[in-house]
Design a protein around this motif. Sequence first.
Motif, PDB file in Angstrom:
ATOM      1  N   LEU A  30      23.051   3.605  53.139  1.00 14.17           N
ATOM      2  CA  LEU A  30      22.311   4.562  52.314  1.00 14.17           C
ATOM      3  C   LEU A  30      20.815   4.266  52.321  1.00 14.17           C
ATOM      4  O   LEU A  30      20.000   5.185  52.353  1.00 14.17           O
ATOM      5  CB  LEU A  30      22.850   4.546  50.887  1.00 14.17           C
ATOM      6  N   ALA A  31      20.453   2.993  52.286  1.00 12.76           N
ATOM      7  CA  ALA A  31      19.033   2.626  52.332  1.00 12.76           C
ATOM      8  C   ALA A  31      18.412   3.053  53.659  1.00 12.76           C
ATOM      9  O   ALA A  31      17.282   3.552  53.691  1.00 12.76           O
ATOM     10  CB  ALA A  31      18.870   1.124  52.120  1.00 12.76           C
ATOM     11  N   GLY A  32      19.126   2.876  54.736  1.00 11.40           N
ATOM     12  CA  GLY A  32      18.621   3.304  56.044  1.00 11.40           C
ATOM     13  C   GLY A  32      18.458   4.808  56.123  1.00 11.40           C
ATOM     14  O   GLY A  32      17.451   5.317  56.640  1.00 11.40           O
ATOM     15  N   ALA A  33      19.421   5.548  55.598  1.00 14.18           N
ATOM     16  CA  ALA A  33      19.330   7.006  55.591  1.00 14.18           C
ATOM     17  C   ALA A  33      18.174   7.470  54.718  1.00 14.18           C
ATOM     18  O   ALA A  33      17.419   8.373  55.094  1.00 14.18           O
ATOM     19  CB  ALA A  33      20.645   7.609  55.102  1.00 14.18           C
ATOM     20  N   LEU A  34      18.020   6.864  53.563  1.00 15.03           N
ATOM     21  CA  LEU A  34      16.928   7.230  52.661  1.00 15.03           C
ATOM     22  C   LEU A  34      15.576   6.919  53.284  1.00 15.03           C
ATOM     23  O   LEU A  34      14.629   7.705  53.160  1.00 15.03           O
ATOM     24  CB  LEU A  34      17.090   6.491  51.334  1.00 15.03           C
ATOM     25  N   MET A  35      15.478   5.803  53.962  1.00 11.59           N
ATOM     26  CA  MET A  35      14.230   5.434  54.612  1.00 11.59           C
ATOM     27  C   MET A  35      13.884   6.443  55.712  1.00 11.59           C
ATOM     28  O   MET A  35      12.722   6.832  55.864  1.00 11.59           O
ATOM     29  CB  MET A  35      14.347   4.023  55.207  1.00 11.59           C
ATOM     30  N   THR A  36      14.878   6.898  56.449  1.00 16.43           N
ATOM     31  CA  THR A  36      14.657   7.881  57.500  1.00 16.43           C
ATOM     32  C   THR A  36      14.209   9.213  56.909  1.00 16.43           C
ATOM     33  O   THR A  36      13.297   9.865  57.432  1.00 16.43           O
ATOM     34  CB  THR A  36      15.953   8.090  58.312  1.00 16.43           C
ATOM     35  N   ILE A  37      14.805   9.603  55.800  1.00 18.78           N
ATOM     36  CA  ILE A  37      14.471  10.877  55.167  1.00 18.78           C
ATOM     37  C   ILE A  37      13.061  10.839  54.573  1.00 18.78           C
ATOM     38  O   ILE A  37      12.306  11.801  54.679  1.00 18.78           O
ATOM     39  CB  ILE A  37      15.508  11.223  54.076  1.00 18.78           C
ATOM     40  N   LEU A  38      12.689   9.742  53.962  1.00 20.11           N
ATOM     41  CA  LEU A  38      11.409   9.660  53.257  1.00 20.11           C
ATOM     42  C   LEU A  38      10.244   9.168  54.106  1.00 20.11           C
ATOM     43  O   LEU A  38       9.111   9.133  53.627  1.00 20.11           O
ATOM     44  CB  LEU A  38      11.551   8.750  52.040  1.00 20.11           C
ATOM     45  N   GLN A  39      10.489   8.817  55.344  1.00 14.25           N
ATOM     46  CA  GLN A  39       9.439   8.242  56.175  1.00 14.25           C
ATOM     47  C   GLN A  39       8.270   9.209  56.374  1.00 14.25           C
ATOM     48  O   GLN A  39       7.111   8.829  56.192  1.00 14.25           O
ATOM     49  CB  GLN A  39      10.013   7.836  57.530  1.00 14.25           C
ATOM     50  N   ASP A  40       8.528  10.450  56.738  1.00 15.13           N
ATOM     51  CA  ASP A  40       7.444  11.411  56.982  1.00 15.13           C
ATOM     52  C   ASP A  40       6.660  11.748  55.716  1.00 15.13           C
ATOM     53  O   ASP A  40       5.419  11.746  55.748  1.00 15.13           O
ATOM     54  CB  ASP A  40       7.990  12.680  57.639  1.00 15.13           C
ATOM     55  N   ASN A  44       2.679  10.988  55.336  1.00 18.92           N
ATOM     56  CA  ASN A  44       1.744  12.079  55.062  1.00 18.92           C
ATOM     57  C   ASN A  44       0.948  11.809  53.791  1.00 18.92           C
ATOM     58  O   ASN A  44      -0.250  12.099  53.738  1.00 18.92           O
ATOM     59  CB  ASN A  44       2.491  13.410  54.941  1.00 18.92           C
ATOM     60  N   GLY A  45       1.590  11.282  52.781  1.00 15.14           N
ATOM     61  CA  GLY A  45       0.881  10.935  51.546  1.00 15.14           C
ATOM     62  C   GLY A  45      -0.164   9.869  51.790  1.00 15.14           C
ATOM     63  O   GLY A  45      -1.274   9.929  51.249  1.00 15.14           O
ATOM     64  N   GLY A  46       0.153   8.899  52.617  1.00 12.89           N
ATOM     65  CA  GLY A  46      -0.817   7.858  52.957  1.00 12.89           C
ATOM     66  C   GLY A  46      -2.006   8.418  53.709  1.00 12.89           C
ATOM     67  O   GLY A  46      -3.150   8.008  53.488  1.00 12.89           O
ATOM     68  N   THR A  47      -1.733   9.367  54.591  1.00 17.20           N
ATOM     69  CA  THR A  47      -2.820  10.001  55.341  1.00 17.20           C
ATOM     70  C   THR A  47      -3.733  10.789  54.408  1.00 17.20           C
ATOM     71  O   THR A  47      -4.967  10.750  54.540  1.00 17.20           O
ATOM     72  CB  THR A  47      -2.236  10.926  56.427  1.00 17.20           C
TER      73      THR A  47
END
Length: 57
Positions: A30-40, A44-47
Amino acid sequence: MKRLLRRGLRDETGAVTADWVVLTALVVGLAGALMTILQDPINNGGTVIANRIAGSN
């Protein structure tokens, strides 16, 4: 041999370990899936933040 097999089937000492292995694998998945979903969105927020900081100088 049959007695050893029956005793092994009744013995539940390893059952808790198996439960924890399954639960841990589920949490990691679940952590891996969540990380994949929230990565973009996080990138973008950091940019956006970096652009605002660079623009304020």
